[in-house]
Scaffold this motif. Structure first.
Motif, PDB file in Angstrom:
ATOM      1  N   PRO A 250     -53.265 -13.920 -64.984  1.00 35.11           N
ATOM      2  CA  PRO A 250     -53.457 -14.799 -66.153  1.00 35.11           C
ATOM      3  C   PRO A 250     -54.865 -15.350 -66.268  1.00 35.11           C
ATOM      4  O   PRO A 250     -55.339 -15.587 -67.381  1.00 35.11           O
ATOM      5  N   THR A 251     -55.562 -15.534 -65.173  1.00 34.04           N
ATOM      6  CA  THR A 251     -56.885 -16.161 -65.278  1.00 34.04           C
ATOM      7  C   THR A 251     -57.914 -15.269 -65.969  1.00 34.04           C
ATOM      8  O   THR A 251     -58.985 -15.731 -66.337  1.00 34.04           O
ATOM      9  N   TRP A 253     -57.365 -13.971 -68.832  1.00 35.27           N
ATOM     10  CA  TRP A 253     -56.974 -13.887 -70.245  1.00 35.27           C
ATOM     11  C   TRP A 253     -57.191 -15.191 -70.989  1.00 35.27           C
ATOM     12  O   TRP A 253     -56.998 -16.280 -70.466  1.00 35.27           O
ATOM     13  N   LEU A 254     -57.519 -15.050 -72.270  1.00 32.57           N
ATOM     14  CA  LEU A 254     -57.379 -16.143 -73.208  1.00 32.57           C
ATOM     15  C   LEU A 254     -55.902 -16.550 -73.259  1.00 32.57           C
ATOM     16  O   LEU A 254     -55.015 -15.710 -73.077  1.00 32.57           O
ATOM     17  N   ALA A 255     -55.653 -17.812 -73.525  1.00 32.21           N
ATOM     18  CA  ALA A 255     -54.268 -18.281 -73.545  1.00 32.21           C
ATOM     19  C   ALA A 255     -53.433 -17.507 -74.560  1.00 32.21           C
ATOM     20  O   ALA A 255     -52.299 -17.103 -74.277  1.00 32.21           O
ATOM     21  N   ASP A 256     -53.992 -17.272 -75.752  1.00 31.00           N
ATOM     22  CA  ASP A 256     -53.236 -16.519 -76.763  1.00 31.00           C
ATOM     23  C   ASP A 256     -52.990 -15.089 -76.318  1.00 31.00           C
ATOM     24  O   ASP A 256     -51.970 -14.490 -76.663  1.00 31.00           O
ATOM     25  N   TRP A 258     -52.660 -14.109 -73.114  1.00 35.65           N
ATOM     26  CA  TRP A 258     -51.643 -14.116 -72.060  1.00 35.65           C
ATOM     27  C   TRP A 258     -50.255 -14.294 -72.664  1.00 35.65           C
ATOM     28  O   TRP A 258     -49.277 -13.692 -72.189  1.00 35.65           O
ATOM     29  N   GLN A 262     -47.168 -11.571 -72.138  1.00 34.22           N
ATOM     30  CA  GLN A 262     -45.830 -11.922 -71.664  1.00 34.22           C
ATOM     31  C   GLN A 262     -44.753 -11.675 -72.710  1.00 34.22           C
ATOM     32  O   GLN A 262     -43.709 -11.122 -72.404  1.00 34.22           O
ATOM     33  N   TYR A 301     -58.306  -7.471 -79.374  1.00 35.86           N
ATOM     34  CA  TYR A 301     -59.413  -8.333 -78.982  1.00 35.86           C
ATOM     35  C   TYR A 301     -59.109  -9.026 -77.660  1.00 35.86           C
ATOM     36  O   TYR A 301     -59.969  -9.115 -76.774  1.00 35.86           O
ATOM     37  N   CYS A 302     -57.890  -9.511 -77.532  1.00 33.45           N
ATOM     38  CA  CYS A 302     -57.551 -10.252 -76.307  1.00 33.45           C
ATOM     39  C   CYS A 302     -57.663  -9.367 -75.074  1.00 33.45           C
ATOM     40  O   CYS A 302     -58.103  -9.819 -74.016  1.00 33.45           O
TER      41      CYS A 302
ATOM     42  N   GLU B  96     -52.259 -21.909 -64.856  1.00 34.16           N
ATOM     43  CA  GLU B  96     -51.616 -20.727 -64.307  1.00 34.16           C
ATOM     44  C   GLU B  96     -51.961 -20.567 -62.833  1.00 34.16           C
ATOM     45  O   GLU B  96     -51.150 -20.095 -62.035  1.00 34.16           O
ATOM     46  N   LYS B 385     -60.121 -20.915 -71.857  1.00 34.72           N
ATOM     47  CA  LYS B 385     -59.103 -19.949 -72.250  1.00 34.72           C
ATOM     48  C   LYS B 385     -58.557 -20.193 -73.654  1.00 34.72           C
ATOM     49  O   LYS B 385     -57.744 -19.413 -74.140  1.00 34.72           O
TER      50      LYS B 385
END
Lengths: 430, 430, 430, 430
Positions: A250-251, A253-256, A258, A262, A301-302, B96, B385
């Motif tokens: 997860p670290t 990734w951008l929150a959106d 991640w 998931q 993009y993510c 996270e 993030k």
């Protein structure tokens, strides 16, 4: 039917950005290319919509025709009568100024009008355009014909990526067209970078040649020195990212992003599947082993952002890209090359693959340039209203019609979208 | 209980940005303010969550406490033992790196631990922080305490906007606190603009004083001449927009905004209700007639953008705002003023309301500054993030704790969000 | 506070179905029991709603009070004035005839009125009821008081199952009440069956004693000979079903059930968790090892049906159950026993556990009896409008107030619901 | 192409329930009828799916073919090889025992295999069936062929109702077939009732003739005296219900029904639209004025139940219907009549319209008969697993193939579904 590849060979080579090709010739060629792109597809293939973001082939064919009818013929061809008044409701895409329209997620339900009727519609509008172009054209009319050509070219690319989404959705995974003989097994050129100085640069479009409104006004930007990779990120590099746990960390990734990993269970690019001994990916040439040396494609993009972070780099801004692009010729493997998938970079020196192969995600949000004003009326809805939540991509792809892309061209998609030919090129501070 | 307003009067006036207040004093004050903000609320009020974006008061109180426990005490206070090992699961927000956590939309189900237990938890951690600060503090520890103070201040603002979302959700519409003796009936200063020259400017944070990582690195930007309104857009102006059909005119809107208007049936700012003879809006002072001269609040980016287009202006960029803010003192009606709602601009000359009252949407997407690198470890998840799909707001609001905001401060929310004290200031080309 | 168990011991034993207890006494006892059931809970526990199907304790306390206010006091107590006119909006459950109401999924947001205010509301209405019952009561008023008592008893059971859903939702898993000194480790009586003759039987309620409208009219049914298990299905048997792959075998399931298994990832009864060396289940006594001999509980109709198919049996119809129930005394382990969870059957001969312990799913859809007519007005909405998509359960549970259940009593839930104390008893053809 | 109506005239009249038609003849006729029903449709029309509940025509054609392949040919024709192994994944509907399958909501994405390939598939399987039927057929094989015929007949009806859902979804609203020369303007026979005695009756199927497993075992039911309307509820009566506020009166509705009215904005039967001077309804004959005297169609169980309550009646039980149906000949306006929509009752005496025109909702939940056991293996999934949450409809419709329906026939749908030819007949206590 003559294949696209052969068509490209048989025809005089497209002179990109040439001013010699007349508007009429380019209109005819563009209209013909849409028909040609649809020709390997049955009427069944052409009517269905695999997801909300995609549109059916038939809808593309009709919508681009309606565009000329609504914005050109109705205004500029005296005595013109629309082919069928109900088509405006069916084939208006998103022009709120024009009126209500069939809901986008239901475009795939339009079995009527039939494919045959839409072909007749196209012919009828082509004939009317022909009559219009017989006359001296008012400048505004010429501009709108030019816009219609470019609009139709955009839909040609969408037609291909949308049909790929359809063919990937079912169990049979047909090829839109069989791949030509061999290539493959290639090895990618090693990753290297070209340095660029900082300074104040002019970016954006200016001048009489056609460009979309979102490419201007031309304006100054201040850049710091930067480096840009000579080629796009390859499948081989992406597979290393996958196998290093990129989609489970997860670290990176951008929150959106991640959240997408998931909720959508992303484990690789769109259409990727792990198989014994490697990876396969659905393509316009069917379901095939991934070519390690070719640019990775169908990443969001993510994902591009996470990859760059993992690799210790970043994405370039759209202005870094544009300044760098000034140094290379405006040519690349676009649609006319006939590959229909991104191909490995050649081992030459300097920037490769800036045009064609894959659209390159930049780190720039899609926002108006200083002083931007949307055009009045419906065509003003073309670009400006999407300047929110999207990121800019540059450079065109293997599905972009020849001559369509420019150095100043700004494509844009939401950061979770992946069904276009989207890849990336790494950058860093100098 | 002493009211906030009185507390502010009774205490020595907060010296914004003063370096004289010791870290320990500021820690104590900040911790006390959270408790004070919760004190008008029953345990029932404190446990419930009105929507996914909001958190319960109790959760804010516990999470800010856990932050000190997890990032400061566990590392820097020898022999420290956590209060309850289960709390990390309950009160971790989004780190996270730290491990799994209670799902955000279910924070409102945590009736256990009880409010009383959370108060005990706070006291226990405060006592441990006290012990830690008795010692000479390692620089990294001091930095993390400073981060914890600023983090808690952010949650103080959220505590207030989240409780407003709760109180607005039910039929009784209670006031968090009764309004002081009236102002109201005021008239707004006429809209006027201040001009700024273009050029290259330094923006972003630099130096030893605390700032979030997303405020740096300090770097140069190139601005064109621009004008900035002397005050925020008022309710009166917004009502004119409403009554001119602003919420029914698709061509004023970004596509994503128009989708929200239609799917969420937006007809005015959040908490607005049309009533006989005017408009009411739920506020921390209860359900009240809208003050025409006060800044409009609880509008989304999409609404702010549509309003600006309707008015013939645009939003400023975050850098225009920052450069303009350099010319005015860092003061405004923030939380200590006790209004708990934005107040009309005074009729003075020059820029008003740059700090406090309402956060001001800018036209800048929330993206990393050139050279930005997130800190390693969990605190690196603090800001970086979220650099996707959000827009920057500047200047603080009536709910921002005194001394919290800076000229370089970058707040950020999604373009559809409205539950913060969000407003706007118009800009245009010079 | 006196525990429920002690309360039951200290008070004169409830005479089930006794006519000697006066209406007033039963009203007072019922009203007091609600308060007592809420007493182990904090105001925080009482305000929150864990899922749409459940309601907060405070809401139950207020709604049952509103029921007396709206349907009894307003009509029959001269000069009565409602406690607070806004409460009707807050605490009406589903009576469309009465008017608009707070949305069900948002009941948990009502932090106001406070718990204390609701207790005052209860006291005020109790006092008014007291005044009403001082007078000679019109028969219709007496009937509505009786309905109000039974209505409140139903909410007492819901209060307990709803608080269990809340306590199961968080990480701390508190007990509503600690279990008494252990039983456990018990062994279930072997599965055996009692045979019943076929024939024409009278079923349904008749006569002056209270019953819900859905229990009548009394009418004849034709039954074929059948056998009914002497006890409910046990946890041990259910675990065998789990471990035999019951939740992975689609052919055992109704289509709607299999959809639930897959979409909700059902792997066992609600609140079940596999642990080393066995299974745990959240209960009103906390998170505890499953008692193998106790009836399985918190299973849906779909699960009960699949289990029966796996076991080679079927569920009884509601009429088979009712005819069989005629042969046993109307007594069982209901709420007054104080177990708060289903207990193992004793090894006696003949039908056990017909009343109390768990509600037993029948194979009968919840439909009107021949000649059924809902009462006119709002109370006619009590039962009839739910006669669609639900199945009948019989016999009461460990959370059913003493004296509430009858042989003709028809409880009903949707076939996917599991949060009540729901179990099953097997049947087959004779 | 010969029209259906003409086909019916030209062919020997179908002898309903005749045993003289050989299995082979009936197989051939049935297989030919599917092809004929598809013939007015383009390949485009045949590939699209308008909603999750519906399937594309091509899918029906292929699935019914796969049914014979999977359940008959693979087992009983020595040396048989499946046409294409991938088709099982594509065209299995819901047989969990057989294996995984293409998701139901994505059936409309299967542009491959093409319509032409599916027609070849049909021909190939028909040829194999022909070879099979050349031999003496094992009884089990004959039973499965019989099941396959009946299965295909069910899909013929669905093919028509599904294509109607498609044609109704778009703006062009084409007719599947133009209506024959008008009837219309008719007046309905007045509503009258036939009385039936109570008693014990045998219901359900018994004997050697084909019936679905859910029609048995034959068993006794106890009925009370009842009355049954001589004809179905008409459009005229339904319009009275609409205009009396039926869709705005919650007390007329089951709770689940009222939820549908509100969430789906039901204001009349499916495909109904109010127009100047009356109502129009989409039909297989196109978008037409509603015939007041014809049976209302495309109403859900919830609507039928609300209408009956409004009218002061109720729906019959499925057993009342079956007992009443014993008194009339097994004939009615089914598919062979060629109307493709329900027609007004003739003014004769006695029960009309018991067969054909519209399926009649009963008040009986779809549950197993006493002693019902599903067949072992995949065909056991045919009916039994749907015995939850659905209601029984009786009597067949204008789209039911001739000879398909029986007095004991139990059709079943969810109470919110409306896209079949569903209507109702009123009943009451005698």
């Amino acid at each position: 039917m003559m294949s696209l590849r052969n068509a490209a060979l048989a025809k005089p080579q497209p002179k990109t950005e040439s001013k010699s090709a007349s508007l009429r010739d380019r209109l005819i060629e563009t209209r013909a290319l849409s028909t040609e792109l649809a020709s390997p597809l049955s009427d069944e293939d052409q009517v269905v919509q695999a997801m909300d973001d995609a549109s059916p082939t038939k809808w593309h064919l009709a919508h681009t025709t309606w565009f000329f009818e609504a914005f050109v013929l109705k205004r500029f061809l005296p005595g013109f009568r629309v082919f069928d008044e109900r088509y405006e409701y069916c084939f208006n895409s998103y022009y709120e100024s024009v009126g209500p329209r069939h809901p986008r997620p239901k475009r795939g339900l339009l079995t009527r009008p039939s494919g045959e009727e839409v072909r007749t519609y196209r012919a009828s509008v082509d004939e009317a355009l022909d009559r219009l172009l017989d006359q001296a054209l008012a400048p505004e009319a010429a501009e709108l014909v030019e816009l219609g050509i470019n609009h139709e070219q955009q839909h040609q690319e969408l037609l291909l990526t949308d049909i790929l989404s359809l063919f990937a959705s079912g169990p049979l995974k047909p090829a839109y067209r069989q791949a030509g003989p061999g290539v493959g097994g290639s090895e990618a050129a090693p990753l290297s970078f070209v340095s660029f100085d900082g300074g104040i640069f002019d970016v954006g479009h200016e001048g009489a040649a056609f460009a979309y409104d979102n490419e201007g006004p031309r304006h100054e930007v201040l850049l710091r020195p930067f480096k840009l990779a000579t080629r796009c990120v390859t499948n081989e590099e992406w597979i290393e990212f996958i196998e290093d746990g990129g989609y489970r960390t997860p670290t990176l990734w951008l929150a959106d992003g991640w959240n997408m990993v998931q909720s959508q269970d992303w484990q690789g690019p769109l259409y990727f599947e792990a198989a014994e001994g490697g990876y396969l990916q659905m393509s316009l040439n069917g379901f095939r082993p991934v070519d390690p040396a070719a640019p990775v494609t169908h990443v969001s993009y993510c994902e591009a952002d996470a990859f760059a972070r993992w690799a210790g780099y970043r994405l370039p801004t759209e202005f870094e890209w544009e300044v760098a692009a000034a140094s290379v010729p405006l040519q690349g493997r676009t649609l006319g090359e006939g590959h229909l998938r991104p191909m490995p970079a050649s081992p030459s020196v300097g920037l490769q693959q800036m045009f064609g192969d894959v659209w390159e995600w930049t780190g720039s949000a899609y926002l108006p340039y200083p002083g931007f004003k949307a055009a009045p009326g419906a065509v003003g809805e073309y670009n400006g209203k999407f300047m929110c939540n999207q990121f800019v991509l540059r450079g065109g792809s293997c599905a972009t019609p020849d001559g369509h892309v420019r150095r100043t061209y700004r494509n844009f998609f939401y950061p979770h979208q992946r069904w276009q030919f989207m890849g990336l090129r790494l950058a860093c501070e100098a």
